[in-house]
Design an enzyme around this catalytic site. Sequence first.
Site, PDB file in Angstrom:
ATOM      1  CG  ASP A  94      -1.934  -1.083   1.226  1.00  0.00           C
ATOM      2  OD1 ASP A  94      -1.973  -1.843   0.235  1.00  0.00           O
ATOM      3  OD2 ASP A  94      -2.682  -1.206   2.216  1.00  0.00           O
ATOM      4  CG  HIS A 111      -4.288   2.712  -1.051  1.00  0.00           C
ATOM      5  ND1 HIS A 111      -5.122   1.934  -0.278  1.00  0.00           N
ATOM      6  CD2 HIS A 111      -3.364   3.244  -0.179  1.00  0.00           C
ATOM      7  CE1 HIS A 111      -4.732   1.953   0.983  1.00  0.00           C
ATOM      8  NE2 HIS A 111      -3.674   2.766   1.084  1.00  0.00           N
ATOM      9  CG  HIS A 160      -3.468   7.172   2.319  1.00  0.00           C
ATOM     10  ND1 HIS A 160      -3.678   7.193   3.676  1.00  0.00           N
ATOM     11  CD2 HIS A 160      -3.041   5.925   2.020  1.00  0.00           C
ATOM     12  CE1 HIS A 160      -3.373   6.015   4.195  1.00  0.00           C
ATOM     13  NE2 HIS A 160      -2.981   5.213   3.200  1.00  0.00           N
ATOM     14  CG  HIS A 184       2.029  -0.097   4.462  1.00  0.00           C
ATOM     15  ND1 HIS A 184       1.765  -1.114   5.360  1.00  0.00           N
ATOM     16  CD2 HIS A 184       0.879   0.631   4.346  1.00  0.00           C
ATOM     17  CE1 HIS A 184       0.512  -1.012   5.782  1.00  0.00           C
ATOM     18  NE2 HIS A 184      -0.047   0.045   5.175  1.00  0.00           N
TER      19      HIS A 184
END
Length: 679
Positions: free
Chosen positions: A505, A556, A560, A647
């Site tokens: 991510d 995503h 964010h 991540h």
Amino acid sequence: MTVSGGALALAGVLLFVNMNLQFPSSVATLEVPQPPIVYPLQVGLAEVDWNDVTGAVQYELQVWRPSGWIALPDNELGVDVEYYGSRAVVSKRSGGALINTFRVRALGCGRVSDWSAHGQRASAEMVTQPVNAQELSDLQLQDLSSNIIWSGRLTAGTTSKTSGDLGYSHNAGVGLLSTAGFSPGQDQYRILHALQGRGGFVLELQHTRAAPPEFAVEVHNEGETEVTRLSSCDSVRLKTDEGSRYVWLGADVGWQGGSHSALRISVPNGFTVPGDQQALRTVRTLTASFERMPSHHVGDEFSFLLRFSEPVTANADSLLNNSLQIRAGTVTAAQPVDGRRDLWEVMIAPDARRSVHLRLIGGRSCAAPGAICSQHQIRLANEPEAVIIGPPITVSFASEPGSHSGAHQVPVLIKLSEPMLTNSQMLKRLALNASGGSLIDVRRVEGRSDLWELIVAPESAVAVDIKLSLVGECGARTSCLDDLYRIANPLNLSIPPAVVHLTFDDGPHPLYTPQILDILAWHGARATFFVTGESAMLYPELIERIVSEGHTVANHTWDHVALDTLSAEEFEETVLRTQRALGEHATSCIRPPYYRADSETYARAAQLGLEVIMGNVRPLDWTRPGAMVIANRIVAGAAPNAVVVLHDGGGDRSQTVEGLRMALAHLRAQNYSFQPVCS
């Protein structure tokens, strides 16, 4: 020492005893023989020589075995010995070579010497090698061949000595020889054996008086194009009960089974050539075959024909009790067809549904019980066999593992419609095949013959394919129970490697994303990157690299933002803007930032044609707990179809990089496969 000399020595001893006189020390003590020399003649046959000992009347040999020294002859070992003064011929009845370690002691006049030191095998210099035809002078050949005392032809066949011996033997009845013999001078001679063995060429002559003087043997091959010439001067001569045996070590006359060869014996001079040369009669080999043999049976009695190339002397009882060997059935009858001795009808009763295995045994010699021989004492040359397959057995996999990764051994169960009477080694060798892994064990479950367990060891992160079908021959010499032939349906089972889905991510990031891509490439792993729209627009080259190396990218959001805090319009704007930024590389997956998603989040994503992808393995690498902790959490959570949340952006991800490196090294060794979760 001669026999007469031994008798005189014994008489002298008796005279000393009767006169109550003391033995001279030279007579009372027999000296120890020198270590014997062993001359291997052929497989299972050796000559052992030693020095003559003064005062010895006889000698004794022992052979070394792991259990110690064994006196000869020895019936248990199957080793015979014949003594000829200070030498002996040792032979082994069973298969295998002789041990060449012997020792000898002398006996005579009531005294026994100590045992000699153990002997040695003769070196190449000690053994007279057969003469090469090129080494004989033309004059010598002309002289030897000018007085032919015997000439004839034979059919080379397998003798009763060993399976490797070819030629003529009066014991085996291969190539019948006229009994008239031949008479050079006043002595009568007859050929008993003319054999090409594995150790050399052997010629054995029967004679009542002296052995013939120097002679030559010429052996012509079938086409008369090659001639092997041997001289008695270059042979090892052994005395036998019937005459003399001549052995040319290493000589090869090129005989083949069934071929016709000319054989001539010549002497240099002084003998009259007989008016009619004796010849070997050509004899056909005795063979057998099964005719009208069914390939399958249904459990009922059946019959077939047993045909011989010539009439045989065997009777019905001999065939039933000795010659016809059967497994999973019974030979109930054997009788000549129309009184013929070359054609027999045989009846077989199977053991229920099992496959029947039948073999005809001919016997080692015509004198053996149950032997099959022609009326001319020609032994059966072949041993036909057949498998009559019983009703079929169906097979299925009782267990089908969904994947194999993470386990060094994977069990698979096979279920049969009825018990199969075979053994695990035959089932493994003849009916099972595995690719992508090793089949390390096959065993019955709880002793049952209808349920078997296979143990497979995967070799890499590829599918293990198991195939079950009969692929080999199941003959009598493999000790195979032929129920294997009853397997009716081939089976195939593919066990794929377990797949773990790695996801990343918050990227792409210009520092950490390339490092992660390098690690994934090293281990052949593919992953899904959940990227933000802003980062994708900033680093389009990273998006291109991600896709070009086989990975996928997914949504995503643009910047964010927590999706559960947005209105419907704001939700649609941030999601669709990111989809447009990814363009042709966009997939139908979305992961909510901060891992926050409510029912409305799922509903809104579905309306936009997107699937919300969360994860079940969360190492919390964003908290930077340490690379080792991250690696351990990844490994501990690894399982089929696990989704790992990591991540590559949003902060310092150096621990993530190192943790991933360690975790993949461990999981690849467990044969896990790593594939994108979104495509």
